[in-house]
Scaffold this motif. Structure first.
Motif, PDB file in Angstrom:
ATOM      1  N   TYR A 381       0.815  -1.211   0.000  1.00 12.37           N
ATOM      2  CA  TYR A 381       0.000   0.000   0.000  1.00 12.37           C
ATOM      3  C   TYR A 381       0.853   1.268   0.000  1.00 12.37           C
ATOM      4  N   TRP A 382       1.803   1.356   0.938  1.00 15.81           N
ATOM      5  CA  TRP A 382       2.566   2.610   1.059  1.00 15.81           C
ATOM      6  C   TRP A 382       3.424   2.906  -0.162  1.00 15.81           C
ATOM      7  N   PRO A 383       4.132   1.928  -0.733  1.00 21.03           N
ATOM      8  CA  PRO A 383       4.849   2.238  -1.976  1.00 21.03           C
ATOM      9  C   PRO A 383       3.916   2.728  -3.086  1.00 21.03           C
ATOM     10  N   VAL A 384       2.741   2.085  -3.213  1.00 23.87           N
ATOM     11  CA  VAL A 384       1.799   2.511  -4.248  1.00 23.87           C
ATOM     12  C   VAL A 384       1.277   3.913  -3.939  1.00 23.87           C
ATOM     13  N   PHE A 385       1.039   4.210  -2.662  1.00 13.30           N
ATOM     14  CA  PHE A 385       0.573   5.548  -2.277  1.00 13.30           C
ATOM     15  C   PHE A 385       1.593   6.620  -2.655  1.00 13.30           C
ATOM     16  N   ILE A 386       2.868   6.336  -2.403  1.00 15.59           N
ATOM     17  CA  ILE A 386       3.922   7.303  -2.733  1.00 15.59           C
ATOM     18  C   ILE A 386       4.006   7.512  -4.249  1.00 15.59           C
ATOM     19  N   VAL A 387       3.966   6.405  -5.000  1.00 18.78           N
ATOM     20  CA  VAL A 387       4.033   6.519  -6.465  1.00 18.78           C
ATOM     21  C   VAL A 387       2.786   7.217  -7.006  1.00 18.78           C
ATOM     22  N   ALA A 388       1.621   6.931  -6.416  1.00 17.58           N
ATOM     23  CA  ALA A 388       0.381   7.569  -6.856  1.00 17.58           C
ATOM     24  C   ALA A 388       0.434   9.075  -6.642  1.00 17.58           C
ATOM     25  N   THR A 389       0.954   9.484  -5.484  1.00 13.93           N
ATOM     26  CA  THR A 389       1.079  10.917  -5.215  1.00 13.93           C
ATOM     27  C   THR A 389       2.046  11.574  -6.190  1.00 13.93           C
ATOM     28  N   ALA A 390       3.164  10.905  -6.452  1.00 17.02           N
ATOM     29  CA  ALA A 390       4.131  11.438  -7.413  1.00 17.02           C
ATOM     30  C   ALA A 390       3.529  11.507  -8.812  1.00 17.02           C
ATOM     31  N   ALA A 391       2.768  10.484  -9.211  1.00 16.19           N
ATOM     32  CA  ALA A 391       2.128  10.491 -10.529  1.00 16.19           C
ATOM     33  C   ALA A 391       1.085  11.598 -10.631  1.00 16.19           C
ATOM     34  N   ALA A 392       0.366  11.850  -9.533  1.00 16.34           N
ATOM     35  CA  ALA A 392      -0.612  12.942  -9.536  1.00 16.34           C
ATOM     36  C   ALA A 392       0.071  14.295  -9.707  1.00 16.34           C
ATOM     37  N   ILE A 393       1.238  14.447  -9.083  1.00 19.83           N
ATOM     38  CA  ILE A 393       1.993  15.691  -9.233  1.00 19.83           C
ATOM     39  C   ILE A 393       2.484  15.849 -10.671  1.00 19.83           C
ATOM     40  N   VAL A 394       2.951  14.749 -11.268  1.00 22.73           N
ATOM     41  CA  VAL A 394       3.405  14.801 -12.657  1.00 22.73           C
ATOM     42  C   VAL A 394       2.247  15.161 -13.582  1.00 22.73           C
ATOM     43  N   ALA A 395       1.078  14.543 -13.358  1.00 23.00           N
ATOM     44  CA  ALA A 395      -0.094  14.855 -14.172  1.00 23.00           C
ATOM     45  C   ALA A 395      -0.480  16.320 -14.036  1.00 23.00           C
ATOM     46  N   SER A 396      -0.418  16.830 -12.820  1.00 20.75           N
ATOM     47  CA  SER A 396      -0.739  18.241 -12.583  1.00 20.75           C
ATOM     48  C   SER A 396       0.266  19.143 -13.273  1.00 20.75           C
ATOM     49  N   GLN A 397       1.543  18.781 -13.199  1.00 23.09           N
ATOM     50  CA  GLN A 397       2.581  19.572 -13.842  1.00 23.09           C
ATOM     51  C   GLN A 397       2.363  19.645 -15.348  1.00 23.09           C
ATOM     52  N   ALA A 398       1.971  18.520 -15.955  1.00 21.31           N
ATOM     53  CA  ALA A 398       1.765  18.498 -17.403  1.00 21.31           C
ATOM     54  C   ALA A 398       0.629  19.425 -17.815  1.00 21.31           C
ATOM     55  N   THR A 399      -0.477  19.407 -17.064  1.00 21.73           N
ATOM     56  CA  THR A 399      -1.608  20.262 -17.428  1.00 21.73           C
ATOM     57  C   THR A 399      -1.313  21.736 -17.151  1.00 21.73           C
ATOM     58  N   ILE A 400      -0.558  22.023 -16.091  1.00 21.17           N
ATOM     59  CA  ILE A 400      -0.186  23.412 -15.811  1.00 21.17           C
ATOM     60  C   ILE A 400       0.710  23.954 -16.919  1.00 21.17           C
ATOM     61  N   SER A 401       1.700  23.158 -17.334  1.00 20.14           N
ATOM     62  CA  SER A 401       2.591  23.575 -18.418  1.00 20.14           C
ATOM     63  C   SER A 401       1.821  23.772 -19.718  1.00 20.14           C
ATOM     64  N   ALA A 402       0.852  22.877 -19.984  1.00 24.44           N
ATOM     65  CA  ALA A 402       0.031  23.024 -21.189  1.00 24.44           C
ATOM     66  C   ALA A 402      -0.801  24.298 -21.135  1.00 24.44           C
ATOM     67  N   THR A 403      -1.269  24.662 -19.933  1.00 20.60           N
ATOM     68  CA  THR A 403      -2.025  25.906 -19.776  1.00 20.60           C
ATOM     69  C   THR A 403      -1.154  27.107 -20.089  1.00 20.60           C
ATOM     70  N   PHE A 404       0.089  27.107 -19.596  1.00 21.73           N
ATOM     71  CA  PHE A 404       1.013  28.193 -19.925  1.00 21.73           C
ATOM     72  C   PHE A 404       1.206  28.307 -21.431  1.00 21.73           C
ATOM     73  N   SER A 405       1.401  27.179 -22.081  1.00 22.21           N
ATOM     74  CA  SER A 405       1.666  27.182 -23.526  1.00 22.21           C
ATOM     75  C   SER A 405       0.481  27.717 -24.311  1.00 22.21           C
ATOM     76  N   ILE A 406      -0.722  27.304 -23.943  1.00 28.88           N
ATOM     77  CA  ILE A 406      -1.892  27.721 -24.711  1.00 28.88           C
ATOM     78  C   ILE A 406      -2.215  29.191 -24.482  1.00 28.88           C
ATOM     79  N   ILE A 407      -1.899  29.705 -23.296  1.00 24.63           N
ATOM     80  CA  ILE A 407      -2.086  31.134 -23.051  1.00 24.63           C
ATOM     81  C   ILE A 407      -1.061  31.935 -23.834  1.00 24.63           C
ATOM     82  N   LYS A 408       0.166  31.415 -23.944  1.00 27.21           N
ATOM     83  CA  LYS A 408       1.170  32.073 -24.772  1.00 27.21           C
ATOM     84  C   LYS A 408       0.724  32.127 -26.228  1.00 27.21           C
TER      85      LYS A 408
END
Length: 809
Positions: A381-408
């Motif tokens: 459970y705990w290893p999966v929880f850590i990886v899940a949190t990291a994956a959620a951060i990566v997913a968030s980073q990708a959409t935030i970066s895409a938002t910057f690009s589309i506003i540019k």
């Protein structure tokens, strides 16, 4: 000083009696655009490099889609599961949704409609603008079509594509409707940039309650907010420094959820695999009625970001890793839920091997007493929880970066107020950071997370944003297939009909959930849509004012070499949005001041519907009027991915181009007509070294240049030797050339002044109330808070001169 000018927006440009003379005296730069053919063709990669790109694309493109197993089943059954057959039906719906939308539509069709590797609604719009005259700001000229990156196809006048093109161009309403469609899709992508971090991080943080089932939901929300604040606070570092971690994290995540899903299918109920039969979708709808229909809003879709990866790499990554792992993950969760229907809230974390026993033991207080079947240490459970949190951060980073690009992109095409854009990577042009937008996204994201406090309502909001983006993309793709790909109308009809059947079904589903959180992206999108459309409307009106009020060249020539004023030493750079004609601010300036600089350069900085303009093709220079007037025009062209700040010394490059033009112009003097004709497009200088005077200046690029009889600079791919006629012509005019270069250098040493127009837009007295609100309040407020042009152009404060104007629309 200010001038009051009122124009009627319904009247077309009046062509007065001086029109023909003006056209002859100041022709647009027909031949200045260069050609570097075949430079930007899609490269062919080796198999090893292609696999490397496929691996790297996991962290950038698929983070958003990859985190969907965290919350999809809960969003599908927010009120619990009444019948196990509903699980099979929902799984079947998920399987075919992933197959039809991300796999078939996006990965294999939409991804091929990229603009030289750039994805998104504005990239599709730029493709359409190049193939049809649908852009609402008519600041382009046919010479722009000769750019290397200005790729476009031609078609027969009687073809279906030609008829569609004429239909689009015929009425302004249709052009505005197309722009509105693009803006709606863009605003929904911005909403996605707010909702994806909220739902991904909140879903990942919810896994804490597996270990602490009695923990209040407020603590989970607080943990999610802390993670979000940290995520947005690190944006100014850019993704380049930590991006190398993204792909391994996401790959590990996919392997984990795929392996867990496979184990759960084997352990709990392998009969869920019958969901691959579409019959269960029909049974699901028939049995579930309205509830089954509205559960569609919880399924994911993909809107790929193609900024740095070839299409083939995207396709390999999805078909080999993403698609099978997602199918296994969803099937495994469904198998687990067949035996644990009451665990739908935390279906993902509960389905982790050992997690269910852990929860039961902690909930009953039995552990660490004897008899408990599973020790927490045996759970992953705990290893999966850590990886899940990291994956959620990566997913968030990708959409935030895409938002910057589309506003540019929106900013470059005149659809967003001027904001500060920071280039965060020396390797990748597309990695940018927009501070103002970053903090706005953070505030809205925290508000959504803390306001709803549960995944269900955020999931409803997210589903609404995704479905509307899908619909906008389908409509744009229909035009792309007709105008760009020139597909047969039957193929276009099949694609559009199949896409709309699926997506309109989804759209009807999310409409039922507008009052359950689906209103959030609508409100966010409406706010951004008002900002973008009002700003674009004001930009168009300002350009129309410039066009209506530009000064005739005959009037300038009538003033004489001194322009009717005292010519003081120095160079005046007059910034204008016009690529031809003399701007109104110049006449307003010389009317109110008794002096003008010895050299005047009209500088036009314009963005084109291309992703980039090569530096060797960026600056176009020509002379206005006779030589003794010392008046020039310089047009600097940029694409929507180019950064003006990337030109570290814009002024220096401008003068390099100006000096080079003077040298080439002098070399053309004395040539016969036949010689000039033979030189056009054929004879080139072997190098630009030595073309400038011994003032230490050098051109911004060592690209070879072609001379033409119309004062052009045309970059070419392969240099040829200069013939003796050109050399003799150069010797004949060397004295005149040296004198003018020395004069330009002395004027530059005397000082350079940047003259910018400070135009104030007001609604006329007879305007409707909504127009007065839009212009006098919204547009005026946006103009007040946005960045000044002087900051964008890096103009020193002591060299800046603003010329005020007021005009009414």
């Amino acid at each position: 000083m200010a001038a009051r000018v009122e124009i009627d927006e319904d009247n077309e440009t009046n062509k007065g009696s001086m029109w023909v003379l003006d056209q002859k005296l100041d022709q647009p730069m027909d031949e200045e655009a260069g050609r570097l053919r075949n430079m930007y063709r899609e490269k062919k990669f080796s198999s090893l490099l292609l696999l490397r790109f496929a691996f790297q694309s996991l962290g950038v493109v698929y983070g958003d889609l990859g985190t969907s197993p965290l919350y999809v089943f809960y969003n599908t059954f927010p009120h619990g599961i009444d019948d196990p057959e509903d699980i099979i039906g929902a799984l079947s719906l998920i399987i075919y949704s992933l197959t039809l939308i991300p796999l078939l539509k996006y990965v294999f069709i939409v991804c091929r409609a990229n603009d030289s590797g750039q994805g998104g609604t504005f990239a599709l719009y730029s493709l359409l603008c190049r193939h049809a005259k649908v852009i609402t700001i008519p600041n382009q000229h046919r010479t722009d079509e000769e750019l290397t990156t200005y790729s476009r196809s031609t078609f027969h006048e009687k073809s279906f594509a030609a008829k569609t093109k004429r239909w689009l161009e015929h009425q302004t309403f249709r052009k505005n409707a197309l722009l509105m469609l693009v803006l709606v899709g863009t605003c929904m992508v911005i909403g996605d940039g707010i909702l994806t971090p909220a739902i991904s991080v909140l879903s990942a943080s919810g896994g804490i309650k597996v270990d602490h089932p009695h923990m209040s939901n407020g603590v989970v929300v607080l943990v999610a907010v802390v993670i979000l604040v940290g995520l947005f606070s690190l944006q100014h570092y850019g993704t380049d420094r930590v991006g190398w971690l993204f792909a391994p994290i996401v790959l590990l995540w996919f392997l984990l959820i795929g392996g867990i899903g496979m184990l759960n299918i084997w352990k709990y109920d392998s009969s869920v695999l019958k969901a691959f039969s579409p019959v269960y979708i029909y049974r699901y709808f028939r049995r579930g009625g309205r509830d089954g229909w509205t559960s569609l809003g919880g399924t994911e879709a993909l809107f790929a970001d193609l900024a740095h990866f070839p299409v083939s790499a995207i396709q390999i990554a999805f078909t080999v890793v993403v698609f099978p792992c997602l199918l296994l993950a969803y099937s495994g969760q469904a198998a687990y839920l067949m035996n644990h229907q009451d665990h739908v809230v935390d279906a993902f974390y509960r389905s982790i091997p050992g997690a269910a026993q852990l929860v039961e033991g902690l909930g009953s207080g039995a552990w660490p007493y004897r008899g408990l079947r599973s020790d927490p240490s045996d759970s992953i459970y705990w290893p999966v929880f850590i990886v899940a949190t990291a994956a959620a951060i990566v997913a968030s980073q990708a959409t935030i970066s895409a938002t910057f690009s589309i506003i540019k992109q929106a900013l470059a095409l005149g659809c967003f107020p001027r904001v500060k854009v920071v280039h965060t990577s020396k390797k990748f042009l597309g990695q940018i950071y927009i501070p103002d937008i970053n903090w706005i996204l953070m505030i809205l994201c925290i508000a959504v997370t803390a306001g709803f406090k549960n995944q269900s309502q955020i999931g409803n909001a997210y589903g609404t944003a995704v479905v509307i983006v899908m619909l906008a993309t389908t409509l744009l793709m229909t035009l792309i297939m007709i105008l760009v790909w020139r597909c047969h109308w039957i193929l276009v009809l099949i694609f559009t009909a199949l896409s709309l059947v699926v997506e309109c079904t989804y759209f009807s589903a999310v409409l039922f959930k507008v009052d359950q959180g689906g209103w959030v992206p609508l409100v966010i999108a409406a706010a951004f849509l008002v900002i973008m459309y009002v700003w674009h409307y004001g930009t168009v009106k300002r350009y129309e004012f410039e066009m209506h009020s530009k000064v005739s060249m005959a009037w300038i020539l009538g003033l004489g070499p001194s322009l009717g004023l005292v010519r003081v030493p120095g160079i005046g750079l007059v910034y204008t949005e016009l690529a031809s004609g003399v701007p109104h601010i110049f006449s307003h300036f010389i009317t109110n001041l008794p002096a003008i600089h010895s050299v005047v350069v009209f500088v036009c900085v314009k963005y084109l519907p291309v992703y980039t303009v090569p530096e060797e093709e960026r600056f176009l220079v020509k002379r206005i009027g006779p030589k003794n007037f010392h008046m020039f025009r310089c047009v600097a062209r940029y694409g929507y991915k180019d950064l003006h700040k990337k030109d570290e010394n814009f002024e220096k490059k401008l003068f390099d181009s100006l000096f080079l033009f003077v040298r080439l112009e002098a070399m053309m003097e004395g040539c016969s007509d036949s010689d000039e004709y033979s030189l056009y497009g054929q004879q080139t200088l072997q190098s630009t070294d030595g073309l400038l005077n011994n003032n230490g200046n050098s051109t911004s690029s060592n690209q070879d240049l072609t001379m033409s009889s119309v004062d052009s600079i045309v970059p070419v791919k392969s240099p040829l030797h200069v013939n003796s006629t050109v050399m003799s012509s150069s010797q004949m005019s060397s004295h005149t050339e040296t004198d003018e270069l020395e004069f330009l250098n002395s004027c530059r040493d005397a000082g350079v002044v940047h003259i910018l127009g400070n135009t104030v837009v007001r609604a006329s007295r007879g305007s409707k109330f909504y127009k007065k609100i839009a212009i006098d309040y919204i547009y005026a407020f946006l103009r007040k808070i946005c960045r000044e042009n002087s900051v964008i152009f890096n103009v020193p404060h002591e060299s800046l001169l603003n010329v005020g104007q007021i005009f009414y629309v």
